[in-house]
Motif scaffolding. Structure first.
Motif, PDB file in Angstrom:
ATOM      1  N   LEU A 231       0.781  -0.797  -0.220  1.00  0.00           N
ATOM      2  CA  LEU A 231       0.134   0.085  -0.031  1.00  0.00           C
ATOM      3  C   LEU A 231       0.693   0.959   0.058  1.00  0.00           C
ATOM      4  O   LEU A 231       0.242   2.117  -0.548  1.00  0.00           O
ATOM      5  N   VAL A 232       1.678   1.035   0.295  1.00  0.00           N
ATOM      6  CA  VAL A 232       2.637   2.465   0.447  1.00  0.00           C
ATOM      7  C   VAL A 232       3.611   2.737  -0.505  1.00  0.00           C
ATOM      8  O   VAL A 232       3.598   3.237  -1.006  1.00  0.00           O
ATOM      9  N   LEU A 233       4.219   1.662  -1.028  1.00  0.00           N
ATOM     10  CA  LEU A 233       4.826   1.902  -1.822  1.00  0.00           C
ATOM     11  C   LEU A 233       4.135   2.008  -3.943  1.00  0.00           C
ATOM     12  O   LEU A 233       4.585   2.567  -4.333  1.00  0.00           O
ATOM     13  N   SER A 234       2.765   2.015  -3.619  1.00  0.00           N
ATOM     14  CA  SER A 234       1.717   2.568  -4.090  1.00  0.00           C
ATOM     15  C   SER A 234       1.730   3.626  -4.537  1.00  0.00           C
ATOM     16  O   SER A 234       1.365   3.939  -5.568  1.00  0.00           O
ATOM     17  N   THR A 235       1.565   3.779  -3.414  1.00  0.00           N
ATOM     18  CA  THR A 235       0.500   5.486  -3.340  1.00  0.00           C
ATOM     19  C   THR A 235       2.234   6.444  -3.541  1.00  0.00           C
ATOM     20  O   THR A 235       1.775   6.885  -4.451  1.00  0.00           O
ATOM     21  N   ILE A 236       3.005   5.656  -3.027  1.00  0.00           N
ATOM     22  CA  ILE A 236       4.319   6.303  -3.163  1.00  0.00           C
ATOM     23  C   ILE A 236       4.345   6.529  -4.752  1.00  0.00           C
ATOM     24  O   ILE A 236       4.679   7.561  -5.712  1.00  0.00           O
ATOM     25  N   THR A 237       3.851   5.497  -5.927  1.00  0.00           N
ATOM     26  CA  THR A 237       4.659   5.353  -6.875  1.00  0.00           C
ATOM     27  C   THR A 237       2.840   6.591  -7.348  1.00  0.00           C
ATOM     28  O   THR A 237       3.629   7.160  -8.328  1.00  0.00           O
TER      29      THR A 237
ATOM     30  N   LEU B  10       4.548   9.532 -10.104  1.00  0.00           N
ATOM     31  CA  LEU B  10       3.899   9.177 -11.441  1.00  0.00           C
ATOM     32  C   LEU B  10       2.430   9.935 -11.230  1.00  0.00           C
ATOM     33  O   LEU B  10       2.376  11.302 -12.811  1.00  0.00           O
ATOM     34  N   ALA B  11       2.290  10.933 -10.490  1.00  0.00           N
ATOM     35  CA  ALA B  11       0.945  12.319 -11.056  1.00  0.00           C
ATOM     36  C   ALA B  11       1.999  13.494 -11.295  1.00  0.00           C
ATOM     37  O   ALA B  11       1.752  14.111 -11.969  1.00  0.00           O
TER      38      ALA B  11
END
Length: 121
Positions: A68-74, A78-79
């Motif tokens: 969850l944390v790494l996908s949120t940072i990614t 990316l945004a």
């Protein structure tokens, strides 16, 4: 001279195809990057935590938290990186709509954003 014009027309078709599919390709790449980040976060959380000397008791909870944390940072990175490209694509789409309305002979109306008024007593 005729073959030069045909080659130029073929190049325009390919260029238009690339521009038309750019938004789709960008979205596909973003989803792949987001999924890869979630998998990497899931797989790399425990080795990183054990290298830091931490003891993780519910391993699955830490793995899910890492995903969850790494996908949120990614997602946030990316945004920021791809946001300007998406704005340009949206702007291009809006310009095409205005041009199509002008070609049809319809007048172009600019819609003003709704202004919310504060409540008064």
């Amino acid at each position: 001279m005729n073959s030069l014009l045909e080659t130029n027309a073929e190049a325009n078709v390919l260029t238009r195809l690339i521009v038309a599919s750019y938004a789709w390709l960008l979205e596909f790449a973003l989803w792949i990057a987001l999924a890869s980040a979630a998998i990497a976060g899931y797989e790399l959380t425990l080795p990183i935590m054990s290298a830091l000397g931490a003891t993780v008791t519910p391993e699955i909870a830490w793995k899910l938290l890492g995903a969850l944390v790494l996908s949120t940072i990614t997602f946030l990175v990316l945004a920021v990186v791809t946001g300007p490209f998406l704005v340009l694509i949206d702007l291009r789409h809006s310009v095409r709509q205005i041009a199509a309305r002008l070609e049809r002979g319809n007048e172009v109306r600019v819609s003003h954003p709704y202004e919310r008024r504060d409540p008064t007593i």
